[in-house]
Design an enzyme around this catalytic site. Structure first.
Site, mmCIF file in Angstrom:
data_model
loop_
_atom_site.group_PDB
_atom_site.id
_atom_site.type_symbol
_atom_site.label_atom_id
_atom_site.label_comp_id
_atom_site.label_asym_id
_atom_site.label_seq_id
_atom_site.Cartn_x
_atom_site.Cartn_y
_atom_site.Cartn_z
ATOM 1 C CG HIS A 33 -0.661 -8.574 0.430
ATOM 2 N ND1 HIS A 33 -0.363 -7.241 0.409
ATOM 3 C CD2 HIS A 33 -1.997 -8.660 0.199
ATOM 4 C CE1 HIS A 33 -1.473 -6.543 0.184
ATOM 5 N NE2 HIS A 33 -2.459 -7.380 0.052
ATOM 6 C CE1 TYR B 74 -2.965 -3.093 0.481
ATOM 7 C CE2 TYR B 74 -3.489 -2.345 2.690
ATOM 8 C CZ TYR B 74 -3.666 -3.244 1.670
ATOM 9 O OH TYR B 74 -4.539 -4.286 1.823
#
Length: 271
Positions: free
Chosen positions: A101, A43
């Site tokens: 992730h 992010y």
């Protein structure tokens, strides 16, 4: 079954939020009572999230902080270094939950290697708990079977009324893992769904609140993203909504397998 630490029922997702936007969003959420903040290396906002935590009056030990390692840093040494880097950027000594992730594309990095390294990060105190994200049933079983896998507490997956993801949800719950559902509002698409609007009107709430209540009723942690305090507040209030069996069934019927997060390196999804 597993050493499971309870995750807060709702958290703040920070995907796509950067710089001052994420600082303001996290600051607002914490002031409203959120205690679960979800970020990731991908992010590119860990430093800003850390700044918001630093500015907050909420004690660090009251905040459940999650971050994730990207699939290009799954080699064991790289994974450990990446979580050390995340802690530095976040300005914390540890995170509460460290996730892989995405599974390694085409198993380029052996799972035993990166799940073992993930557990090493836990043993070194870089994280209190460990988990995975976007793992299929087969990948989850493999992860649980390798050394260190017995410490996994969650699988973070996409869940919303248009993607119930029942096979993976049921398998995680059968194995004693908490499911964390991301994109629970289907990037805003729930707002235009007639069934959710109708049920929302009956409860005097928004379609988004009904969608969140439906996900939460399935014993799934929700991490909606929002920059507006009023939306953050309504998301919190959605946790108190009780849906009838008929309402749950009507929302269940909206499932159409509509997957939003589906990059070219994604695994072969379960039906």
């Amino acid at each position: 079954m597993l050493n499971q630490r309870t995750l807060p029922r709702i958290g703040l997702g920070t995907f796509r939020l950067k710089d001052q936007d994420v600082i303001d969003s996290v600051t607002s959420a914490l002031s409203l009572g959120y205690r679960h903040i979800d970020t990731a290396q991908f992010y590119d906002n860990e430093r800003a999230v850390g700044e918001a935590l630093k500015q907050s009056d909420v004690p660090r030990d009251e905040i459940f902080l999650t971050t994730k390692v990207w699939w290009d840093r799954l080699q064991p040494q790289a994974l450990l270094e990446s979580f050390e880097e995340s802690c530095r950027k976040l300005g914390v000594e540890y995170v509460d939950l460290a996730l892989v992730h995405w599974p390694s594309p085409d198993d380029e990095v052996p799972m035993a290697g990166y799940i073992g390294a993930l557990n090493q990060a836990r043993e070194k105190g870089l994280t209190r708990e460990i988990g995975v994200s976007n793992f299929t049933v087969a990948q989850l079983d493999q992860a649980l079977s390798v050394p260190g896998g017995e410490h996994l507490i969650t699988n973070q997956i996409e869940v919303h009324p248009f993607l119930a993801n029942r096979t993976v949800v049921a398998h995680c719950q059968e194995k004693g893992l908490q499911v964390t559902g991301y994109m629970p509002l289907a990037v805003g698409k729930v707002m235009d769904e007639p069934v959710l609007k109708e049920i929302g009107e009956a409860h005097g709430v928004s379609p988004a609140q009904i969608a969140l209540a439906w996900v939460a009723a399935r014993d799934i942690v929700v991490i909606p993203s929002s920059t507006k305090p009023e939306h953050q507040q309504s998301n919190l209030e959605a946790m108190a909504i009780t849906l009838s069996a008929d309402e749950m069934a009507r929302i269940d019927a909206l499932d159409r397998g509509e997957r939003i997060a589906n990059p070219d390196f994604a695994p072969e999804w379960d039906a």
